[in-house]
Write a protein that holds these residues in place. Structure first.
Motif, mmCIF file in Angstrom:
data_model
loop_
_atom_site.group_PDB
_atom_site.id
_atom_site.type_symbol
_atom_site.label_atom_id
_atom_site.label_comp_id
_atom_site.label_asym_id
_atom_site.label_seq_id
_atom_site.Cartn_x
_atom_site.Cartn_y
_atom_site.Cartn_z
ATOM 1 N N MET A 77 14.829 56.438 33.123
ATOM 2 C CA MET A 77 14.630 56.856 31.737
ATOM 3 C C MET A 77 14.690 58.372 31.569
ATOM 4 S SD MET A 77 11.940 54.330 29.799
ATOM 5 C CE MET A 77 10.556 54.506 30.902
ATOM 6 N N GLU A 78 14.611 59.097 32.678
ATOM 7 C CA GLU A 78 14.703 60.554 32.618
ATOM 8 C C GLU A 78 16.104 61.061 32.975
ATOM 9 O OE1 GLU A 78 11.659 62.188 35.055
ATOM 10 O OE2 GLU A 78 10.025 61.305 33.897
ATOM 11 N N SER A 80 19.942 61.339 32.074
ATOM 12 C CA SER A 80 21.034 61.235 31.110
ATOM 13 C C SER A 80 22.332 61.155 31.906
ATOM 14 C CB SER A 80 21.034 62.458 30.185
ATOM 15 O OG SER A 80 22.224 62.500 29.431
ATOM 16 N N SER A 146 13.147 69.110 33.848
ATOM 17 C CA SER A 146 14.422 69.425 33.203
ATOM 18 C C SER A 146 15.045 70.721 33.714
ATOM 19 C CB SER A 146 14.226 69.530 31.678
ATOM 20 O OG SER A 146 13.310 70.560 31.368
ATOM 21 N N GLY A 252 16.640 51.755 33.411
ATOM 22 C CA GLY A 252 16.071 52.986 32.854
ATOM 23 C C GLY A 252 17.136 53.907 32.296
ATOM 24 N N ILE A 253 18.280 54.000 32.993
ATOM 25 C CA ILE A 253 19.382 54.846 32.520
ATOM 26 C C ILE A 253 19.915 54.331 31.181
ATOM 27 C CG2 ILE A 253 21.759 55.588 33.018
ATOM 28 C CD1 ILE A 253 20.998 55.583 35.984
ATOM 29 N N ASN A 256 17.497 55.218 28.489
ATOM 30 C CA ASN A 256 17.586 56.640 28.155
ATOM 31 C C ASN A 256 18.571 56.899 27.026
ATOM 32 O OD1 ASN A 256 19.242 59.378 28.735
ATOM 33 N ND2 ASN A 256 17.093 59.682 29.282
ATOM 34 N N ASN A 261 13.683 54.746 24.307
ATOM 35 C CA ASN A 261 13.173 55.653 25.338
ATOM 36 C C ASN A 261 11.944 56.418 24.855
ATOM 37 O OD1 ASN A 261 13.414 56.885 27.944
ATOM 38 N ND2 ASN A 261 14.206 58.717 26.953
ATOM 39 N N LYS A 262 11.868 56.644 23.546
ATOM 40 C CA LYS A 262 10.789 57.463 22.979
ATOM 41 C C LYS A 262 9.426 56.782 23.086
ATOM 42 C CE LYS A 262 14.065 59.445 19.670
ATOM 43 N NZ LYS A 262 14.452 59.529 18.234
ATOM 44 N N HIS A 265 7.959 55.054 27.311
ATOM 45 C CA HIS A 265 7.178 55.898 28.223
ATOM 46 C C HIS A 265 5.685 55.689 28.006
ATOM 47 C CE1 HIS A 265 9.494 58.627 30.784
ATOM 48 N NE2 HIS A 265 10.463 58.544 29.884
#
Length: 387
Positions: A77-78, A80, A146, A252-253, A256, A261-262, A265
């Motif tokens: 999920m993290e 991109s 990030s 998860g990808i 994302n 995704n918002k 989490h």
């Protein structure tokens, strides 16, 4: 009465584990240390090689595997996919250099110790895999996943996880067993489906899941929808003889790239904390203090070799790929430990008679100790670099 007694026993066990984690966590928090250490120490203290309050390692490991699936889902999920593709050189060349240099190192060491080529390759593969569970947790503790260093490290970890399947196939061939062509066919089909899903995602950029808008405001159903998203694709990949963790990563990808995704989490955070802690507790249970005391010198030398070689190899790899020395050394420190998937490779090596039972035991304890030491190693590197 028997049922009530069993329930009371399980509640007492949960209470004891929670109490030990809280006490150790408070102590470590005072010294600004991550909770990973508290989880692993809890496993050492409460496990069969400590106070033997928890003796069934199998149950803990099974729950830990579920925790690992949850973790890989959160990692996905993290990620991109377009951003990952921008770092494809770091991901593939960085991982490739790590594997090649690790095998070369084991070849040089094994030549002096009289190892077989199979053992050299196996141990090279084992030390080349870093721990996604540890590294992502440490990166999150920095409150920034990030920045450039974090993204490079995550890209390498993702590629390492994908490489596990071809490594296992190669080790099976080296062990002399005939390949199961039905299994290989399923793996190829599963791999093609994953590639097709990734190509679809690259073209679409943004995707929308069914009932996404309805679930947006329903926090209770979000939990179950999140679990379906995580374990659904994990189940599908396992049916194709691929890693369930890889399926969770892919899921998860995909998440994302959606608005889900918002809120996922927040919805799954509690599950993540509990199950990830169980994973690290199960790692702590593998540390046999009696075996460690008996073979302290050998284990200490191997742990030192692993950290110096992995840190050095990853630092040089990242530097050659255009990072500054500071970024490269910091990234190398995060990737210096041996990862959880190396337990699988070690078990396969034992089954294929590539290593002996003694070799397996010492490999398992070295992997567990490198995971335990990792937060300290990163902290020392940060202080040296004044990061």
């Amino acid at each position: 009465m028997i049922l009530l007694s069993a329930l009371a026993s399980e509640v007492n066990l949960l209470l004891i584990i929670s109490l030990v984690i809280v006490i150790l966590g408070l102590i470590l928090r005072r010294f600004n240390q991550p909770y990973i250490i508290a989880y692993i120490l809890s496993g050492v203290i409460l496990g069969p090689h400590g106070l033997a309050i928890v003796t069934d390692i199998g149950i803990a490991q099974n729950l830990g595997d579920i925790g690992l699936i949850i973790l890989m889902f959160f990692i996905g999920m993290e990620i991109s996919l377009p951003d990952f593709l921008k770092r494809w050189k770091v991901a593939f060349f960085g991982t490739g250099m790590q594997v090649v240099f690790s095998v070369i190192l084991m070849y040089v060491l094994g030549s002096f110790l009289g190892w077989t080529m199979n053992r050299m390759v196996l141990l090279g593969f084992i030390i080349s895999i870093s721990s996604s569970a540890v590294v992502i947790k440490l990166l999150q503790d920095r409150s920034d996943t990030s920045d450039k260093t974090s993204q490079n490290v995550i890209s390498i970890l993702l590629t390492q996880d994908i490489l596990i399947v071809p490594m296992m196939i190669l080790l099976t061939l080296m062990g002399g067993e005939t390949l199961d062509y039905e299994q290989i066919t399923l793996q190829v089909i599963g791999g093609c489906l994953i590639i097709a899903a990734m190509i679809f995602l690259i073209k679409k950029q943004k995707i929308k899941f069914p009932f996404e808008n309805i679930l947006k405001e329903d926090h209770e159903l979000q939990i179950f929808a999140g679990l379906i998203a995580c374990f659904g694709i994990a189940l599908v990949t396992s049916l194709f003889e691929l890693s369930a963790s890889l399926g969770a990563l892919v899921s998860g990808i995909l998440i994302n790239a959606s608005d889900a995704n918002k809120w996922l989490h927040d919805s799954l955070h509690s599950f993540r904390v509990i199950l990830i802690s169980i994973f690290f507790i199960s790692v702590g249970m593998l540390i046999d203090l009696a075996f460690l005391q008996e073979h302290l010198l050998a284990v200490s030398l191997l742990v030192l070799i692993v950290y110096l070689s992995n840190h050095g190899i990853n630092t040089v790899s990242l530097r050659l790929l255009g990072n500054t020395w500071r970024e490269s050394m910091l990234g190398g420190s995060f990737l210096a430990q041996i990862g959880e998937f190396s337990f699988v490779l070690a078990t396969l090596g034992l089954q294929q008679n590539i290593i002996t039972i003694y070799g397996y035991q010492i490999t398992i304890i070295v992997i567990a100790i490198t995971i335990f030491i990792s937060p300290f190693w990163v902290m020392l590197t940060q202080k040296a670099l004044r990061v």
